[in-house]
Design an enzyme around this catalytic site. Structure first.
Site, PDB file in Angstrom:
ATOM      1  N   HIS A  12       0.748  -1.304  -0.102  1.00 53.37           N
ATOM      2  CA  HIS A  12       0.144  -0.031   0.017  1.00 53.37           C
ATOM      3  C   HIS A  12       0.896   1.280  -0.090  1.00 53.37           C
ATOM      4  CE1 HIS A  12      -0.004  -0.541   4.786  1.00 53.37           C
ATOM      5  NE2 HIS A  12       0.901   0.064   4.383  1.00 53.37           N
ATOM      6  N   HIS A  59      -2.125   4.743   9.801  1.00 59.72           N
ATOM      7  CA  HIS A  59      -0.650   4.995   9.967  1.00 59.72           C
ATOM      8  C   HIS A  59      -0.830   6.426  10.973  1.00 59.72           C
ATOM      9  CE1 HIS A  59      -0.323   2.505   6.482  1.00 59.72           C
ATOM     10  NE2 HIS A  59       0.938   2.226   6.767  1.00 59.72           N
ATOM     11  N   HIS A 193       9.969  -4.217   4.159  1.00 57.48           N
ATOM     12  CA  HIS A 193      10.485  -2.676   4.138  1.00 57.48           C
ATOM     13  C   HIS A 193      10.821  -2.310   5.467  1.00 57.48           C
ATOM     14  CE1 HIS A 193       6.153  -2.159   4.482  1.00 57.48           C
ATOM     15  NE2 HIS A 193       6.585  -0.888   4.475  1.00 57.48           N
ATOM     16  N   GLU A 240       3.939  -5.554   8.588  1.00 58.76           N
ATOM     17  CA  GLU A 240       2.456  -5.374   7.898  1.00 58.76           C
ATOM     18  C   GLU A 240       2.100  -6.486   7.161  1.00 58.76           C
ATOM     19  OE1 GLU A 240       2.836  -0.594   6.790  1.00 58.76           O
ATOM     20  OE2 GLU A 240       3.062  -2.116   5.422  1.00 58.76           O
TER      21      GLU A 240
END
Ligand code: DHB
Ligand code: FE
Length: 284
Positions: A12, A59, A193, A240
């Site tokens: 995303h 977030h 990441h 995530e």
């Protein structure tokens, strides 16, 4: 009976949405990424689900920084895009499905998953970028959307196993909804990441490939990995990926892989896309 007819796992990454908003998808940097989206877009156009359940993490944009529910579900009729500090994305408001969302909330809570119920929510890139990946830039999103939020940003997050079991409970809840609703579940985030600290920039294609192989055929392999293994191998934000397990749990025991795409890098992230169908729906 409502039914789950497909599942999508996708990154995303915010600049993917920005590239679509700014008409940059044919720029050299973006072409290899967007080329891999074409098949997923034609798949979802054919499947034409009535509703998506989008599993994502806020977030600190839609919810206040000091309120972090472990699991939450949006029951509002409409979810505007969040302003993430540079104005709202020029995208349609997301239309919710209060009836199915309240049904899911009740059934999940009775099934042992104590969901926080959100009657108002602005949705950030965690939800809106996957919509853009699947549907490009329409005047209105082609189906209704139920946001399902998972905490992966503040210690302690739920385990990967718990996410998988939540997906299985979602399958039971949707199956108990009267009507002929056809639902696709989208698990968002990842892949490897890390955006911060000494290891910022970490990407691990070997782990990502193992994850993509396992999640379809042998989800227990990745559902039983503890947090520290995800963080060590996939980076702090790579955690995530446990949200893909909610999607996988919702598809039942056996799945067919329809499409897989993997590209390094989109912004700071290894971008993955996986389309799965529950075995009984897959073409033979
Ligand atoms: C990036 C990736 C994310 O998953 C996110 O939430 C924000 C930024 C990135 O690679 O830039
Ligand atoms: Fe993220």
């Amino acid at each position: 009976m409502a039914s789950i007819v497909g599942g999508v796992g996708t990154s995303h990454v915010p600049p993917i949405g920005k590239a679509i908003d700014d008409g940059l998808t044919q720029d050299a940097y973006w072409v290899p990424l967007f080329d891999g989206y074409a098949k997923a877009r034609s798949w979802i156009a054919d499947v034409a689900p009535d509703t998506l359940i989008v599993v994502y993490n806020d977030h600190f944009n839609g919810l206040p920084i000091d309120v972090v529910p472990t699991f939450a579900i949006g029951v509002a009729p409409v979810f505007p895009p969040a302003d993430e500090g540079f104005g709202c994305r020029p995208i349609p408001h997301v239309q919710g499905h209060p009836e199915l969302a309240w049904h899911a909330a009740e059934n999940l809570i009775l099934d042992g998953f104590d969901m926080t119920v959100l009657s108002r929510l602005n949705v950030d890139h965690g939800l809106t970028v996957p919509l853009s990946i699947m549907f490009d830039q329409p005047k209105a999103w082609p189906c209704r959307v139920i946001p399902l939020l998972v905490n992966v940003i503040q210690f302690p997050p739920p385990t990967a196993r718990r996410c998988f079991e939540l997906g299985r409970a979602i399958r039971r809840a949707v199956g108990a909804f009267e009507g002929s609703e056809r639902v696709v579940v989208v698990g968002t985030g990842g892949m490897s990441h890390q955006l911060q600290g000494e290891r910022a920039g970490l990407i691990n294609p070997e782990f990502d490939a193992e994850f993509l192989d396992a999640i379809g055929r042998d989800p227990a392999k990745v559902a039983d990995l503890p947090h520290d293994v995800y963080v060590r191998l996939a980076g702090s934000e790579g955690l995530e990926m446990i949200m893909w397990l909610v999607m996988r749990g919702a598809l039942g025991d056996h799945v067919e892989e329809i499409h897989r795409h993997y590209h390094v890098a989109a912004s700071n992230t290894a971008a993955g896309l996986l389309v799965l169908e529950p075995a009984q729906y897959a073409a033979t």
